[in-house]
Design a protein around this motif. Structure first.
Motif, PDB file in Angstrom:
ATOM      1  N   GLU A 341       0.823  -1.205   0.000  1.00  0.00           N
ATOM      2  CA  GLU A 341       0.000   0.000   0.000  1.00  0.00           C
ATOM      3  C   GLU A 341       0.859   1.258   0.000  1.00  0.00           C
ATOM      4  OE1 GLU A 341      -3.578   2.084   2.663  1.00  0.00           O
ATOM      5  OE2 GLU A 341      -2.694   0.159   3.263  1.00  0.00           O
ATOM      6  N   ALA A 342       0.479   2.229  -0.824  1.00  0.00           N
ATOM      7  CA  ALA A 342       1.179   3.509  -0.901  1.00  0.00           C
ATOM      8  C   ALA A 342       0.368   4.583  -0.189  1.00  0.00           C
ATOM      9  CB  ALA A 342       1.411   3.904  -2.346  1.00  0.00           C
ATOM     10  N   LYS A 343       1.055   5.429   0.557  1.00  0.00           N
ATOM     11  CA  LYS A 343       0.406   6.503   1.302  1.00  0.00           C
ATOM     12  C   LYS A 343       0.804   7.849   0.707  1.00  0.00           C
ATOM     13  CE  LYS A 343       0.214   8.682   5.861  1.00  0.00           C
ATOM     14  NZ  LYS A 343       0.738   8.666   7.265  1.00  0.00           N
ATOM     15  N   ARG A 344      -0.170   8.677   0.397  1.00  0.00           N
ATOM     16  CA  ARG A 344       0.102  10.011  -0.132  1.00  0.00           C
ATOM     17  C   ARG A 344       0.654  10.911   0.972  1.00  0.00           C
ATOM     18  NH1 ARG A 344      -4.266  13.997  -3.221  1.00  0.00           N
ATOM     19  NH2 ARG A 344      -3.034  15.922  -3.032  1.00  0.00           N
ATOM     20  N   VAL A 345       1.691  11.693   0.654  1.00  0.00           N
ATOM     21  CA  VAL A 345       2.312  12.566   1.655  1.00  0.00           C
ATOM     22  C   VAL A 345       2.336  14.032   1.235  1.00  0.00           C
ATOM     23  CG1 VAL A 345       3.724  10.747   2.683  1.00  0.00           C
ATOM     24  CG2 VAL A 345       4.638  12.095   0.769  1.00  0.00           C
ATOM     25  N   SER A 346       2.010  14.359  -0.005  1.00  0.00           N
ATOM     26  CA  SER A 346       1.997  15.762  -0.437  1.00  0.00           C
ATOM     27  C   SER A 346       0.565  16.264  -0.539  1.00  0.00           C
ATOM     28  CB  SER A 346       2.697  15.915  -1.793  1.00  0.00           C
ATOM     29  OG  SER A 346       2.041  15.180  -2.799  1.00  0.00           O
ATOM     30  N   TYR A 347       0.287  17.418   0.083  1.00  0.00           N
ATOM     31  CA  TYR A 347      -1.080  17.948   0.094  1.00  0.00           C
ATOM     32  C   TYR A 347      -1.137  19.448  -0.158  1.00  0.00           C
ATOM     33  CZ  TYR A 347      -2.812  13.475   1.766  1.00  0.00           C
ATOM     34  OH  TYR A 347      -3.149  12.156   1.863  1.00  0.00           O
ATOM     35  N   GLY A 348      -0.040  20.047  -0.571  1.00  0.00           N
ATOM     36  CA  GLY A 348      -0.066  21.460  -0.893  1.00  0.00           C
ATOM     37  C   GLY A 348      -0.677  21.703  -2.258  1.00  0.00           C
ATOM     38  N   GLN A 349      -0.794  22.972  -2.641  1.00  0.00           N
ATOM     39  CA  GLN A 349      -1.347  23.312  -3.936  1.00  0.00           C
ATOM     40  C   GLN A 349      -0.344  23.008  -5.044  1.00  0.00           C
ATOM     41  OE1 GLN A 349      -2.550  27.426  -3.743  1.00  0.00           O
ATOM     42  NE2 GLN A 349      -4.430  26.964  -2.619  1.00  0.00           N
ATOM     43  N   GLY A 350      -0.843  22.504  -6.164  1.00  0.00           N
ATOM     44  CA  GLY A 350       0.012  22.261  -7.311  1.00  0.00           C
ATOM     45  C   GLY A 350       0.359  20.797  -7.495  1.00  0.00           C
ATOM     46  N   GLN A 351       1.250  20.555  -8.438  1.00  0.00           N
ATOM     47  CA  GLN A 351       1.695  19.205  -8.784  1.00  0.00           C
ATOM     48  C   GLN A 351       3.108  18.975  -8.254  1.00  0.00           C
ATOM     49  OE1 GLN A 351       1.381  18.901 -13.034  1.00  0.00           O
ATOM     50  NE2 GLN A 351      -0.815  19.343 -13.073  1.00  0.00           N
ATOM     51  N   TYR A 352       3.318  17.813  -7.656  1.00  0.00           N
ATOM     52  CA  TYR A 352       4.595  17.487  -7.032  1.00  0.00           C
ATOM     53  C   TYR A 352       5.359  16.460  -7.859  1.00  0.00           C
ATOM     54  CZ  TYR A 352       3.105  19.789  -2.685  1.00  0.00           C
ATOM     55  OH  TYR A 352       2.705  20.709  -1.740  1.00  0.00           O
ATOM     56  N   GLY A 361      17.792  10.924   6.234  1.00  0.00           N
ATOM     57  CA  GLY A 361      16.508  10.286   6.472  1.00  0.00           C
ATOM     58  C   GLY A 361      15.436  11.205   7.007  1.00  0.00           C
ATOM     59  N   ASP A 362      15.776  12.474   7.284  1.00  0.00           N
ATOM     60  CA  ASP A 362      14.822  13.364   7.934  1.00  0.00           C
ATOM     61  C   ASP A 362      13.989  14.193   6.975  1.00  0.00           C
ATOM     62  OD1 ASP A 362      17.066  14.760   7.081  1.00  0.00           O
ATOM     63  OD2 ASP A 362      17.011  16.199   8.732  1.00  0.00           O
ATOM     64  N   LEU A 363      14.389  14.262   5.700  1.00  0.00           N
ATOM     65  CA  LEU A 363      13.696  15.117   4.747  1.00  0.00           C
ATOM     66  C   LEU A 363      13.547  14.436   3.397  1.00  0.00           C
ATOM     67  CD1 LEU A 363      15.506  18.540   5.377  1.00  0.00           C
ATOM     68  CD2 LEU A 363      13.205  17.928   6.138  1.00  0.00           C
ATOM     69  N   ILE A 364      12.554  14.878   2.653  1.00  0.00           N
ATOM     70  CA  ILE A 364      12.398  14.515   1.247  1.00  0.00           C
ATOM     71  C   ILE A 364      12.355  15.825   0.456  1.00  0.00           C
ATOM     72  CG2 ILE A 364      10.833  13.576  -0.497  1.00  0.00           C
ATOM     73  CD1 ILE A 364       9.949  11.512   1.611  1.00  0.00           C
ATOM     74  N   ALA A 365      13.247  15.976  -0.499  1.00  0.00           N
ATOM     75  CA  ALA A 365      13.224  17.138  -1.375  1.00  0.00           C
ATOM     76  C   ALA A 365      12.280  16.863  -2.539  1.00  0.00           C
ATOM     77  CB  ALA A 365      14.629  17.456  -1.880  1.00  0.00           C
ATOM     78  N   PHE A 366      11.723  17.918  -3.104  1.00  0.00           N
ATOM     79  CA  PHE A 366      10.753  17.758  -4.187  1.00  0.00           C
ATOM     80  C   PHE A 366      10.718  19.030  -5.025  1.00  0.00           C
ATOM     81  CE2 PHE A 366       8.613  19.603  -0.552  1.00  0.00           C
ATOM     82  CZ  PHE A 366       7.942  20.682  -1.102  1.00  0.00           C
ATOM     83  N   THR A 367      10.100  18.931  -6.193  1.00  0.00           N
ATOM     84  CA  THR A 367       9.740  20.116  -6.961  1.00  0.00           C
ATOM     85  C   THR A 367       8.225  20.195  -7.031  1.00  0.00           C
ATOM     86  OG1 THR A 367       9.904  18.899  -9.054  1.00  0.00           O
ATOM     87  CG2 THR A 367      11.837  20.125  -8.347  1.00  0.00           C
ATOM     88  N   ARG A 368       7.729  21.423  -7.178  1.00  0.00           N
ATOM     89  CA  ARG A 368       6.281  21.629  -7.226  1.00  0.00           C
ATOM     90  C   ARG A 368       5.957  22.649  -8.303  1.00  0.00           C
ATOM     91  NH1 ARG A 368       3.489  24.103  -2.003  1.00  0.00           N
ATOM     92  NH2 ARG A 368       3.989  26.046  -3.073  1.00  0.00           N
ATOM     93  N   ILE A 369       4.941  22.375  -9.088  1.00  0.00           N
ATOM     94  CA  ILE A 369       4.468  23.307 -10.108  1.00  0.00           C
ATOM     95  C   ILE A 369       3.118  23.849  -9.654  1.00  0.00           C
ATOM     96  CG2 ILE A 369       3.913  23.661 -12.531  1.00  0.00           C
ATOM     97  CD1 ILE A 369       5.449  21.125 -13.187  1.00  0.00           C
ATOM     98  N   ALA A 370       3.045  25.159  -9.497  1.00  0.00           N
ATOM     99  CA  ALA A 370       1.791  25.808  -9.105  1.00  0.00           C
ATOM    100  C   ALA A 370       1.771  27.208  -9.695  1.00  0.00           C
ATOM    101  CB  ALA A 370       1.671  25.869  -7.578  1.00  0.00           C
ATOM    102  N   GLY A 371       0.650  27.594 -10.263  1.00  0.00           N
ATOM    103  CA  GLY A 371       0.539  28.919 -10.832  1.00  0.00           C
ATOM    104  C   GLY A 371       1.469  29.167 -11.995  1.00  0.00           C
ATOM    105  N   GLY A 372       1.862  28.106 -12.693  1.00  0.00           N
ATOM    106  CA  GLY A 372       2.709  28.255 -13.863  1.00  0.00           C
ATOM    107  C   GLY A 372       4.178  28.411 -13.580  1.00  0.00           C
ATOM    108  N   SER A 373       4.604  28.270 -12.318  1.00  0.00           N
ATOM    109  CA  SER A 373       6.028  28.379 -11.996  1.00  0.00           C
ATOM    110  C   SER A 373       6.459  27.223 -11.107  1.00  0.00           C
ATOM    111  CB  SER A 373       6.338  29.706 -11.304  1.00  0.00           C
ATOM    112  OG  SER A 373       5.672  29.788 -10.055  1.00  0.00           O
ATOM    113  N   PHE A 374       7.754  26.990 -11.083  1.00  0.00           N
ATOM    114  CA  PHE A 374       8.336  25.892 -10.320  1.00  0.00           C
ATOM    115  C   PHE A 374       8.851  26.391  -8.975  1.00  0.00           C
ATOM    116  CE2 PHE A 374       8.147  23.760 -14.259  1.00  0.00           C
ATOM    117  CZ  PHE A 374       8.527  22.437 -14.118  1.00  0.00           C
ATOM    118  N   SER A 375       8.827  25.515  -7.997  1.00  0.00           N
ATOM    119  CA  SER A 375       9.504  25.761  -6.724  1.00  0.00           C
ATOM    120  C   SER A 375      10.155  24.469  -6.275  1.00  0.00           C
ATOM    121  CB  SER A 375       8.528  26.277  -5.662  1.00  0.00           C
ATOM    122  OG  SER A 375       7.463  25.370  -5.470  1.00  0.00           O
ATOM    123  N   LEU A 376      11.179  24.618  -5.445  1.00  0.00           N
ATOM    124  CA  LEU A 376      11.898  23.471  -4.904  1.00  0.00           C
ATOM    125  C   LEU A 376      11.825  23.553  -3.390  1.00  0.00           C
ATOM    126  CD1 LEU A 376      15.248  22.012  -6.108  1.00  0.00           C
ATOM    127  CD2 LEU A 376      14.959  22.526  -3.682  1.00  0.00           C
TER     128      LEU A 376
END
Length: 455
Positions: A341-352, A361-376
């Motif tokens: 079973e997979a558990k969803r962990v991202s719930y902010g606005q946009g696509q991850y 082991g304490d963090l997961i880095a990601f990129t997110r697309i929201a409002g037409g721009s990228f964030s890390l």
């Protein structure tokens, strides 16, 4: 004649691969002969434990003033320049240039008047096949030697000696392993925006000693360093069929990783280096597979019917974080490495996307697309504590340094008419968002992946 990098695959597969990857658009020929031999130097007033009293968080607020001499000019001056750049680039140290080094005790009164909290002394002797570099690290306020080491190697290894010395200083002053004696594999990019030549490449973590590993005849993407061997897994469109390959840095040989019927992409090594998890297109989506590097055995671990991609193992190898649109839009999920079973962990606005687990082991880095721009950004493995560190037209492909304190990533600028103004480069940022800075490379660059320490 250079072959076209335009992939000759079906429109459906091209769209699926582009959507999964979410893109808008060796030190020399071999390791230098002989290694680096490190021997301890007797202390003049050696501290018993040498425990660091300054934390990384304190150093971010007030960088540590440290005197670095030129080690006697010539090769010694070159070593001092690399060492100075390593320390200054962290934002945690403030290097004060010193005069020619001496192997004995420094003048603590003078060093203190210069505002220094630490000082390095030492020198370089020998040349050619046998060079000896002595380095002593001093606590100016306590007037004590913290570290004393002599390094013996060939003159060709002078830059690596500087990085190793920087790692020693970092660890003794901050109490954590350094990351200067590392390399970064990446994709070198050249040519017009719409028809770029991509080559697998490698460089020192400071951008020096760049070496091209492929000829650029085929589109090449997403390299990933092995945590245990001199190997890189990467996606190549060789022979117009996108698949994952393994490249051996020592021999220069490459081999196909699993001859899947569909397209294989987005590889990532297990922490023990014995297997690779990757994504394979199947039935209009893509599933995750684990490939054993010894036997070649393949094990499917997802079958959601969605696009499951960008998998990354946790540091202990027990879990995998990945990107999936099974819920309607690309989000981050965590599952057991054996499947389940997979558990969803991202719930902010946009696509991850682009999830990468920190070596700590304490963090997961990601990129997110929201409002037409990228964030890390970064979040805890349970999805809490999400923080954005940097933003831009395109910021993607994060990769942690070995101690988990810094991320390398790709930053791209918006293209104008005919592709004018487009730039793809590698940058680095502290996990707090502190000290966001570009890394110089000979050409355009993307898709960085950090080697392990001493790798």
């Amino acid at each position: 004649m250079v072959k076209s990098t335009r992939p000759l695959i079906s429109d459906h597969d091209a769209d699926l691969l582009a959507g999964a990857l979410r893109r808008r658009t060796l030190m020399g020929a071999a390791a230098a002969a002989g290694g680096v031999l490190a021997m301890p130097l007797p202390g003049f007033a050696q501290t018993a434990g040498g425990e660091a009293e300054i934390t990384v968080d304190q150093a971010r607020t007030a960088p540590i003033p440290i005197i670095i001499p030129d080690f006697g000019g010539g090769l010694g001056q070159q070593i001092a320049e690399v060492l100075t750049n390593d320390l200054n680039n962290t934002g945690l140290f403030k290097v004060i240039p010193g005069t020619a080094a001496a192997s004995g005790k420094p003048d603590f009164a003078t060093a203190k008047s210069m505002g220094a909290h630490a000082q390095v002394s030492g020198g370089v002797t020998g040349s050619g096949p046998s060079v000896r570099v002595e380095m002593r690290l001093w606590d100016v306020l306590a007037q004590q030697q913290i570290q004393g080491t002599a390094y013996t190697t060939t003159s060709a290894n002078w830059r690596r000696i500087a990085h190793i010395m920087g790692d020693v200083i970092y660890e003794r002053m901050l109490g954590e392993k350094g990351y200067f004696d590392t390399r970064i594999a990446f994709i070198s990019r050249s040519g017009p925006r719409g028809h770029q030549r991509t080559r697998l490449a490698i460089m020192d973590q400071d951008g020096a000693n760049t070496r091209m590993l492929s000829a650029g005849n085929w589109l090449t993407l997403t390299p990933r360093f092995s945590p245990t061997k001199d190997q890189v897994a990467f996606l190549s469109y060789a022979n117009n069929r996108p698949r994952v390959y393994l490249f051996d840095l020592a021999s220069g040989r490459q081999r196909l990783l699993g001859d899947f019927q569909g397209i294989s992409f987005a590889p990532h090594f297990s922490p023990d280096g014995r297997s690779v998890v990757l994504s394979v297109t199947r039935n209009g989506g893509s599933d995750l597979f684990v490939v054993d590097l010894g036997s070649g055995a393949r094990r499917q671990i997802t079958a959601s019917g969605a696009i499951d991609t960008s998998p990354c193992f946790s540091p202990d190898g027990s879990q995998i974080v990945f990107n999936s649109d099974r819920g309607g839009s690309p989000q981050l999920y965590i599952m057991p490495a054996t499947g389940g079973e997979a558990k969803r962990v991202s719930y902010g606005q946009g696509q991850y996307g682009d999830p990468v687990w920190s070596p700590r082991g304490d963090l997961i880095a990601f990129t997110r697309i929201a409002g037409g721009s990228f964030s890390l950004g970064v979040m805890a493995p349970d999805g809490t504590g999400e923080r954005i560190m940097t933003e831009g037209f395109t910021v993607e492909s994060p990769s942690f340094c070995p101690n988990g304190r810094v991320l390398a990533y790709c930053r791209q600028t918006r293209a104008g008419s005919g592709g004018a103004g487009f730039n793809s480069s590698i940058a680095m940022v502290d996990i707090t968002g502190f000290n966001d800075r570009p890394l110089r490379t000979p050409e355009g660059a993307s898709d960085p992946t950090w080697s392990p320490l001493n790798g």
